[in-house]
Design a protein around this motif. Sequence first.
Motif, PDB file in Angstrom:
ATOM      1  N   ASP A 174     -36.221   2.492  41.785  1.00 30.42           N
ATOM      2  CA  ASP A 174     -37.361   2.518  40.880  1.00 30.42           C
ATOM      3  C   ASP A 174     -37.274   1.436  39.814  1.00 30.42           C
ATOM      4  N   ILE A 175     -38.428   1.030  39.338  1.00 35.52           N
ATOM      5  CA  ILE A 175     -38.565   0.119  38.213  1.00 35.52           C
ATOM      6  C   ILE A 175     -39.243   0.888  37.082  1.00 35.52           C
ATOM      7  N   THR A 176     -38.743   0.732  35.865  1.00 31.40           N
ATOM      8  CA  THR A 176     -39.294   1.492  34.745  1.00 31.40           C
ATOM      9  C   THR A 176     -40.733   1.077  34.454  1.00 31.40           C
ATOM     10  N   GLU A 177     -41.528   2.074  34.061  1.00 34.29           N
ATOM     11  CA  GLU A 177     -42.928   1.852  33.727  1.00 34.29           C
ATOM     12  C   GLU A 177     -43.231   2.449  32.365  1.00 34.29           C
ATOM     13  N   ILE A 178     -44.272   1.947  31.734  1.00 37.62           N
ATOM     14  CA  ILE A 178     -44.709   2.526  30.469  1.00 37.62           C
ATOM     15  C   ILE A 178     -45.064   3.994  30.698  1.00 37.62           C
ATOM     16  N   GLY A 179     -44.504   4.852  29.867  1.00 40.75           N
ATOM     17  CA  GLY A 179     -44.750   6.287  29.980  1.00 40.75           C
ATOM     18  C   GLY A 179     -43.608   7.059  30.618  1.00 40.75           C
ATOM     19  N   ASN A 180     -42.629   6.369  31.211  1.00 41.00           N
ATOM     20  CA  ASN A 180     -41.441   7.084  31.693  1.00 41.00           C
ATOM     21  C   ASN A 180     -40.692   7.667  30.504  1.00 41.00           C
ATOM     22  N   VAL A 181     -40.279   8.918  30.605  1.00 43.41           N
ATOM     23  CA  VAL A 181     -39.480   9.575  29.565  1.00 43.41           C
ATOM     24  C   VAL A 181     -38.194  10.041  30.239  1.00 43.41           C
ATOM     25  N   ILE A 182     -37.066   9.437  29.883  1.00 45.82           N
ATOM     26  CA  ILE A 182     -35.842   9.571  30.666  1.00 45.82           C
ATOM     27  C   ILE A 182     -34.642   9.820  29.752  1.00 45.82           C
ATOM     28  N   THR A 183     -33.719  10.647  30.221  1.00 45.41           N
ATOM     29  CA  THR A 183     -32.477  10.868  29.480  1.00 45.41           C
ATOM     30  C   THR A 183     -31.499   9.720  29.721  1.00 45.41           C
ATOM     31  N   VAL A 184     -30.642   9.501  28.737  1.00 44.53           N
ATOM     32  CA  VAL A 184     -29.532   8.546  28.859  1.00 44.53           C
ATOM     33  C   VAL A 184     -28.283   9.330  28.492  1.00 44.53           C
ATOM     34  N   GLU A 185     -27.482   9.714  29.501  1.00 43.35           N
ATOM     35  CA  GLU A 185     -26.404  10.671  29.268  1.00 43.35           C
ATOM     36  C   GLU A 185     -25.115  10.335  30.030  1.00 43.35           C
ATOM     37  N   PRO A 186     -24.436   9.276  29.637  1.00 45.40           N
ATOM     38  CA  PRO A 186     -23.146   8.999  30.269  1.00 45.40           C
ATOM     39  C   PRO A 186     -22.106  10.033  29.862  1.00 45.40           C
ATOM     40  N   GLY A 187     -21.066  10.155  30.661  1.00 44.40           N
ATOM     41  CA  GLY A 187     -19.998  11.096  30.334  1.00 44.40           C
ATOM     42  C   GLY A 187     -18.691  10.710  30.986  1.00 44.40           C
ATOM     43  N   ILE A 188     -17.626  11.234  30.424  1.00 41.78           N
ATOM     44  CA  ILE A 188     -16.283  11.112  31.009  1.00 41.78           C
ATOM     45  C   ILE A 188     -15.702  12.520  31.056  1.00 41.78           C
ATOM     46  N   TYR A 189     -15.201  12.918  32.232  1.00 44.51           N
ATOM     47  CA  TYR A 189     -14.705  14.285  32.441  1.00 44.51           C
ATOM     48  C   TYR A 189     -13.335  14.209  33.108  1.00 44.51           C
ATOM     49  N   ILE A 190     -12.326  14.745  32.434  1.00 47.83           N
ATOM     50  CA  ILE A 190     -10.947  14.677  32.928  1.00 47.83           C
ATOM     51  C   ILE A 190     -10.433  16.087  33.142  1.00 47.83           C
ATOM     52  N   ASP A 191     -10.226  16.436  34.391  1.00 49.91           N
ATOM     53  CA  ASP A 191      -9.774  17.778  34.747  1.00 49.91           C
ATOM     54  C   ASP A 191      -8.465  18.103  34.039  1.00 49.91           C
ATOM     55  N   GLY A 192      -8.424  19.269  33.414  1.00 46.46           N
ATOM     56  CA  GLY A 192      -7.223  19.700  32.716  1.00 46.46           C
ATOM     57  C   GLY A 192      -7.096  19.166  31.306  1.00 46.46           C
ATOM     58  N   PHE A 193      -8.013  18.295  30.900  1.00 41.53           N
ATOM     59  CA  PHE A 193      -7.965  17.732  29.543  1.00 41.53           C
ATOM     60  C   PHE A 193      -9.252  18.040  28.778  1.00 41.53           C
TER      61      PHE A 193
END
Length: 345
Positions: free
Chosen positions: A298-317
């Motif tokens: 996809d290419i972004t268009e005017i009117g798109n409403v989108i989350t920006v949610e990067p993450g780092i997940y370390i099992d046991g930590f």
Amino acid sequence: MTRTNKLRESLKDGEGVIISGYANIFYYSGFTSEDAVLLITRNRQIIATDSRYTVQAREQASDFEQYDIAKGLFDIVQGLDCDTLGFEEDYVTVKQLAQFQKTGKKLVPMQNRISAPRRCKSDEEILRIRAAEELGDAAFSYLLTQLHTGMTEIEAAFILEMYMRKNGAQKTSFDTIVASGIRSAMPHGTASDKVIEKGDFVTMDFGCVLDGYCSDMTRTVVMGVCSERQREIYDTVLAAQTAALEAADVGKSCAEIDRAARSVIEKAGYGGNFGHSLGHSVGIEIHENPCFSPKSTDITEIGNVITVEPGIYIDGFGGVRIEDVIAIGENVQNLTKSCKELIII
């Protein structure tokens, strides 16, 4: 031009659609119940529901013909001025499909075509999402005054949900996520009876439905004391999100925006700890299209409403996610205002 008029004009001669999923029922008619079906052709628009919702349908979908669904849909579908009937394949059951097939209509899956107008939100829709996001921001600010070690994740989630409901939310957008300590390594770790302890990451992902539209946000805090490793991980996620927010613009590749965040995390050595897409669109439903993901075309268009949610997940930590909602336009708007600098409570 109304939404239904746009849909009707997009139909070819002999085409009609049957809409049975809540999001599109609400989008096209304003009706706020799942117990209905919309039937739309080039010349007619009908809402079929039962006696429990007669008054509601008359008030909310006043420009639709009304039909008592208790009498059965067979006759009315058979009598529609169309030969081809598009349907939402994600919502029509096998039993319903078999019934529709008896009408002699040619049945064609049209989920994407029916939902396509919802990809780009109007100014009015963006205002509704902004208001819902503002309520989420206020709920988070309130929670920060209440959050303490010794309370459970469920208690923290309840505070968020109670605040949003007391201030106008119809419901939550999804099951509230509060994940602390090693549970914060679970991207969708819904609130449990785990007690929040000193030194825990606490990741909170939550939202509400206000005036029919969803909000979504995530913040991660640390309780009492923060280790160097926790700060490093947090700062990496924040840097990744900042890179994506700076890359976001109209006419940009969704995969490219995902790459802007993902490359920061990979360079820090945590590429294997970021397994989900960068973001999804938000609207009447909490997960809509388009999405920021490595595989997106996809290419972004005017009117798109989108989350920006990067993450780092370390099992046991543990783990960190930071999430904002942005509206793509000539100037990209960040609808989420809560502080993103690391908060130590």
